[in-house]
Design a protein around this motif. Structure first.
Motif, PDB file in Angstrom:
ATOM      1  N   THR A  25     -21.741   0.130  12.611  1.00 63.40           N
ATOM      2  CA  THR A  25     -20.806   0.660  13.648  1.00 63.40           C
ATOM      3  C   THR A  25     -19.624  -0.246  13.665  1.00 63.40           C
ATOM      4  OG1 THR A  25     -21.831  -0.448  15.202  1.00 63.40           O
ATOM      5  CG2 THR A  25     -22.577   1.871  14.958  1.00 63.40           C
ATOM      6  N   GLY A  26     -18.557   0.149  14.329  1.00 63.57           N
ATOM      7  CA  GLY A  26     -17.516  -0.711  14.486  1.00 63.57           C
ATOM      8  C   GLY A  26     -16.499  -0.912  13.145  1.00 63.57           C
ATOM      9  N   PRO A  27     -15.281  -1.234  13.378  1.00 61.98           N
ATOM     10  CA  PRO A  27     -14.369  -1.429  12.021  1.00 61.98           C
ATOM     11  C   PRO A  27     -14.686  -2.606  11.174  1.00 61.98           C
ATOM     12  CG  PRO A  27     -13.503  -2.259  14.391  1.00 61.98           C
ATOM     13  CD  PRO A  27     -14.672  -1.755  14.819  1.00 61.98           C
ATOM     14  N   ALA A  28     -15.484  -3.587  11.681  1.00 55.98           N
ATOM     15  CA  ALA A  28     -15.953  -4.503  10.782  1.00 55.98           C
ATOM     16  C   ALA A  28     -16.688  -4.423   9.658  1.00 55.98           C
ATOM     17  CB  ALA A  28     -16.539  -5.728  11.524  1.00 55.98           C
ATOM     18  N   LEU A  29     -17.641  -3.123   9.977  1.00 59.31           N
ATOM     19  CA  LEU A  29     -18.602  -2.631   9.023  1.00 59.31           C
ATOM     20  C   LEU A  29     -18.304  -1.317   8.580  1.00 59.31           C
ATOM     21  CD1 LEU A  29     -22.182  -3.231  11.106  1.00 59.31           C
ATOM     22  CD2 LEU A  29     -20.918  -4.947   9.255  1.00 59.31           C
ATOM     23  N   ALA A  30     -17.111  -0.881   8.801  1.00 55.69           N
ATOM     24  CA  ALA A  30     -16.521   0.283   8.187  1.00 55.69           C
ATOM     25  C   ALA A  30     -16.667   0.444   6.660  1.00 55.69           C
ATOM     26  CB  ALA A  30     -15.113   0.645   8.690  1.00 55.69           C
ATOM     27  N   PRO A  31     -16.495  -0.769   5.768  1.00 54.23           N
ATOM     28  CA  PRO A  31     -16.547  -0.452   4.461  1.00 54.23           C
ATOM     29  C   PRO A  31     -17.916  -0.053   3.976  1.00 54.23           C
ATOM     30  CG  PRO A  31     -15.162  -2.767   4.941  1.00 54.23           C
ATOM     31  CD  PRO A  31     -15.895  -1.983   6.250  1.00 54.23           C
ATOM     32  N   LEU A  32     -19.045  -0.532   4.976  1.00 56.16           N
ATOM     33  CA  LEU A  32     -20.385   0.109   4.515  1.00 56.16           C
ATOM     34  C   LEU A  32     -20.587   1.522   4.762  1.00 56.16           C
ATOM     35  CD1 LEU A  32     -22.129  -3.267   5.422  1.00 56.16           C
ATOM     36  CD2 LEU A  32     -21.330  -2.728   3.551  1.00 56.16           C
ATOM     37  N   ARG A  33     -19.626   2.356   5.396  1.00 50.26           N
ATOM     38  CA  ARG A  33     -20.082   3.672   5.785  1.00 50.26           C
ATOM     39  C   ARG A  33     -19.838   4.462   4.576  1.00 50.26           C
ATOM     40  NH1 ARG A  33     -22.340   4.924  10.026  1.00 50.26           N
ATOM     41  NH2 ARG A  33     -22.199   7.029   9.527  1.00 50.26           N
ATOM     42  N   ARG A  34     -20.744   4.335   3.521  1.00 51.32           N
ATOM     43  CA  ARG A  34     -20.485   5.153   2.330  1.00 51.32           C
ATOM     44  C   ARG A  34     -22.013   5.079   1.723  1.00 51.32           C
ATOM     45  NH1 ARG A  34     -19.733   2.909  -2.694  1.00 51.32           N
ATOM     46  NH2 ARG A  34     -18.881   0.812  -2.935  1.00 51.32           N
ATOM     47  N   THR A  35     -22.211   5.951   0.747  1.00 54.06           N
ATOM     48  CA  THR A  35     -23.355   5.891   0.112  1.00 54.06           C
ATOM     49  C   THR A  35     -23.608   4.896  -1.251  1.00 54.06           C
ATOM     50  OG1 THR A  35     -23.842   8.299   0.583  1.00 54.06           O
ATOM     51  CG2 THR A  35     -25.054   7.341  -1.550  1.00 54.06           C
ATOM     52  N   PHE A  36     -24.598   4.128  -1.158  1.00 52.73           N
ATOM     53  CA  PHE A  36     -24.642   3.294  -2.202  1.00 52.73           C
ATOM     54  C   PHE A  36     -26.024   3.338  -3.152  1.00 52.73           C
ATOM     55  CE2 PHE A  36     -22.131   0.806   0.863  1.00 52.73           C
ATOM     56  CZ  PHE A  36     -21.341   0.301   0.129  1.00 52.73           C
ATOM     57  N   TRP A 241     -26.583  -7.351  -1.328  1.00 54.70           N
ATOM     58  CA  TRP A 241     -25.864  -6.168  -1.601  1.00 54.70           C
ATOM     59  C   TRP A 241     -26.215  -5.115  -0.894  1.00 54.70           C
ATOM     60  CZ3 TRP A 241     -25.844  -1.481  -4.134  1.00 54.70           C
ATOM     61  CH2 TRP A 241     -24.751  -0.771  -4.500  1.00 54.70           C
ATOM     62  N   PRO A 242     -25.360  -3.979  -0.604  1.00 57.05           N
ATOM     63  CA  PRO A 242     -23.818  -4.011  -0.505  1.00 57.05           C
ATOM     64  C   PRO A 242     -23.459  -4.776   0.834  1.00 57.05           C
ATOM     65  CG  PRO A 242     -24.591  -1.836   0.303  1.00 57.05           C
ATOM     66  CD  PRO A 242     -25.809  -2.710   0.194  1.00 57.05           C
ATOM     67  N   VAL A 243     -24.334  -5.293   1.596  1.00 55.89           N
ATOM     68  CA  VAL A 243     -23.610  -5.907   2.801  1.00 55.89           C
ATOM     69  C   VAL A 243     -22.870  -7.076   2.478  1.00 55.89           C
ATOM     70  CG1 VAL A 243     -24.259  -7.114   4.940  1.00 55.89           C
ATOM     71  CG2 VAL A 243     -25.666  -5.200   4.195  1.00 55.89           C
ATOM     72  N   CYS A 244     -23.215  -7.705   1.269  1.00 53.89           N
ATOM     73  CA  CYS A 244     -22.335  -8.880   1.044  1.00 53.89           C
ATOM     74  C   CYS A 244     -21.007  -8.699   0.447  1.00 53.89           C
ATOM     75  CB  CYS A 244     -22.995  -9.552  -0.357  1.00 53.89           C
ATOM     76  SG  CYS A 244     -22.677  -8.627  -1.894  1.00 53.89           S
ATOM     77  N   THR A 245     -20.590  -7.178   0.243  1.00 53.77           N
ATOM     78  CA  THR A 245     -19.361  -6.938  -0.234  1.00 53.77           C
ATOM     79  C   THR A 245     -18.206  -7.181   0.936  1.00 53.77           C
ATOM     80  OG1 THR A 245     -19.615  -4.593   0.275  1.00 53.77           O
ATOM     81  CG2 THR A 245     -19.945  -5.477  -1.991  1.00 53.77           C
ATOM     82  N   LEU A 246     -19.011  -7.273   2.107  1.00 51.28           N
ATOM     83  CA  LEU A 246     -17.921  -7.700   3.468  1.00 51.28           C
ATOM     84  C   LEU A 246     -17.304  -8.933   3.297  1.00 51.28           C
ATOM     85  CD1 LEU A 246     -20.300  -6.505   6.251  1.00 51.28           C
ATOM     86  CD2 LEU A 246     -18.155  -5.082   5.262  1.00 51.28           C
ATOM     87  N   ALA A 247     -17.936  -9.850   2.475  1.00 50.81           N
ATOM     88  CA  ALA A 247     -17.494 -11.090   2.018  1.00 50.81           C
ATOM     89  C   ALA A 247     -16.836 -11.502   0.657  1.00 50.81           C
ATOM     90  CB  ALA A 247     -18.175 -12.191   2.723  1.00 50.81           C
ATOM     91  N   ALA A 248     -17.702 -10.814  -0.200  1.00 49.33           N
ATOM     92  CA  ALA A 248     -17.485 -11.141  -1.468  1.00 49.33           C
ATOM     93  C   ALA A 248     -18.005  -9.950  -2.311  1.00 49.33           C
ATOM     94  CB  ALA A 248     -18.283 -12.521  -1.783  1.00 49.33           C
ATOM     95  N   SER A 249     -17.668 -10.038  -4.030  1.00 49.55           N
ATOM     96  CA  SER A 249     -18.294  -8.950  -4.738  1.00 49.55           C
ATOM     97  C   SER A 249     -19.587  -9.573  -5.201  1.00 49.55           C
ATOM     98  CB  SER A 249     -17.200  -9.026  -5.956  1.00 49.55           C
ATOM     99  OG  SER A 249     -17.477 -10.115  -6.547  1.00 49.55           O
ATOM    100  N   TYR A 250     -20.209  -8.737  -5.731  1.00 47.83           N
ATOM    101  CA  TYR A 250     -21.786  -8.850  -6.065  1.00 47.83           C
ATOM    102  C   TYR A 250     -21.609 -10.121  -6.969  1.00 47.83           C
ATOM    103  CZ  TYR A 250     -26.409  -8.046  -7.766  1.00 47.83           C
ATOM    104  OH  TYR A 250     -27.988  -8.342  -8.090  1.00 47.83           O
ATOM    105  N   GLY A 251     -20.673 -10.404  -7.929  1.00 46.90           N
ATOM    106  CA  GLY A 251     -20.530 -11.067  -8.806  1.00 46.90           C
ATOM    107  C   GLY A 251     -20.386 -12.580  -8.303  1.00 46.90           C
ATOM    108  N   ARG A 252     -19.245 -12.662  -7.379  1.00 46.04           N
ATOM    109  CA  ARG A 252     -18.729 -13.813  -6.690  1.00 46.04           C
ATOM    110  C   ARG A 252     -20.054 -14.282  -5.930  1.00 46.04           C
ATOM    111  NH1 ARG A 252     -14.180 -14.927  -2.061  1.00 46.04           N
ATOM    112  NH2 ARG A 252     -14.175 -17.315  -2.410  1.00 46.04           N
TER     113      ARG A 252
END
Length: 290
Positions: A25-36, A241-252
């Motif tokens: 919920t909320g704008p900070a988590l919006a990038p996670l609102r898709r299927t992984f 992952w994928p929560v980490c993508t809020l701060a960095a890519s998987y590789g990073r």
């Protein structure tokens, strides 16, 4: 990392066409609102040299665990599943046994509940919860703890009362990295780590820091505390992952964990990035060996 064994001991998958993730919920988590999906994970993990992973529950819905077991059954990457079941249910032992008998059931390696959302800071010490934890131990599974710093004392007490159960601390109990505080988190963490049946994941720290401005020096005091308290043989890497993508890519995310453990010996790094996960979760019984 150039090692034939590289385990990501903590990640998630979800399909929003199957089930909503009501915590996003909320704008900070919006990038996670898709299927992984597993294929999305595979693209990221294999590009980073990861050879096996542990898939962890996200919602307190009974149907999610059998779905994750099927993912593991059909994947040569997902080696273990940490699922959910209602620990307070009288028939929890039968439920765990039934999960083991389901398709992919041999991949069930642990159970987790969103204890961080429980208003009672001593939820883990309730008689019905302790009964459920004893059933988890009797089934030979680990118990993942997703908790906040103020819940660490109850987790320590539970670990003391149930020495036959391995407690796996997710995300280091979410220390207050963004504010730069170490105490009382560090003292509580050390008390938990003093129990020999406890293990911790080097995971989730990037999103406890400021996801936009974090630096490796921001994270190092917390990682150093974990290494000192648990030692590398009771510490395991997880991408979150994928929560980490809020701060960095998987590789990073993986590279940052490598940088934070750069003072360790090769043997110690093998533990953090593979051996501890294999031993803790019994991944060799899922076809993965060190």
């Amino acid at each position: 990392m150039n090692d034939p064994l590289l385990v990501d001991a903590h990640h998630h998958l979800w399909d929003l066409s199957v089930r909503d993730q009501d915590w996003i919920t909320g704008p900070a988590l919006a990038p996670l609102r898709r299927t992984f999906t597993e294929s999305h994970l595979r693209a990221e993990a294999t590009a980073s040299g990861v050879t096996a992973t542990v898939l962890v529950q996200t919602v307190t819905v009974a149907d999610e665990t059998p779905e994750m077991l099927l993912v593991a059954r059909d994947s040569d990457l997902v080696a273990g599943v940490v699922g959910w079941t209602d620990l307070t249910a009288p028939g929890v032992a039968d439920t765990l046994a039934a999960l083991r008998e389901r398709p992919g059931g041999r991949h069930l390696v642990g159970i987790r509940h969103q204890v961080q959302s429980e208003p009672d800071p001593e939820w883990l010490l309730r008689p019905d919860v302790r009964r459920g934890l004893r059933a988890v131990a009797a089934t030979g599974l680990a118990y993942d703890l997703v908790i906040l710093p103020h819940q660490l004392p109850a987790a320590t007490a539970a670990a003391s009362e149930l020495p036959g159960l391995t407690f796996v601390l997710d995300h280091a109990a979410k220390p207050p990295i963004a504010s730069g505080g170490l105490e009382p988190w560090a003292a509580r963490l050390r008390a938990f780590a003093a129990r020999p049946n406890t293990v911790c994941k080097l995971s989730g720290l990037l999103t406890e820091a400021d996801p936009r401005t974090w630096t490796v020096p921001d994270l190092r005091p917390y990682t150093d505390t974990l290494l000192d308290a648990f030692g590398p043989h009771r510490l395991m890497f997880g991408s979150d992952w994928p929560v980490c993508t809020l701060a960095a890519s998987y590789g990073r995310t993986l590279a940052t964990a490598g940088e934070l453990t750069d003072a360790l010996s090769r043997t110690e790094r093998r533990a953090v990035f593979g051996g501890t996960a294999v031993e803790t979760y019994g991944l060799e019984t899922c076809g993965l060996e060190t």
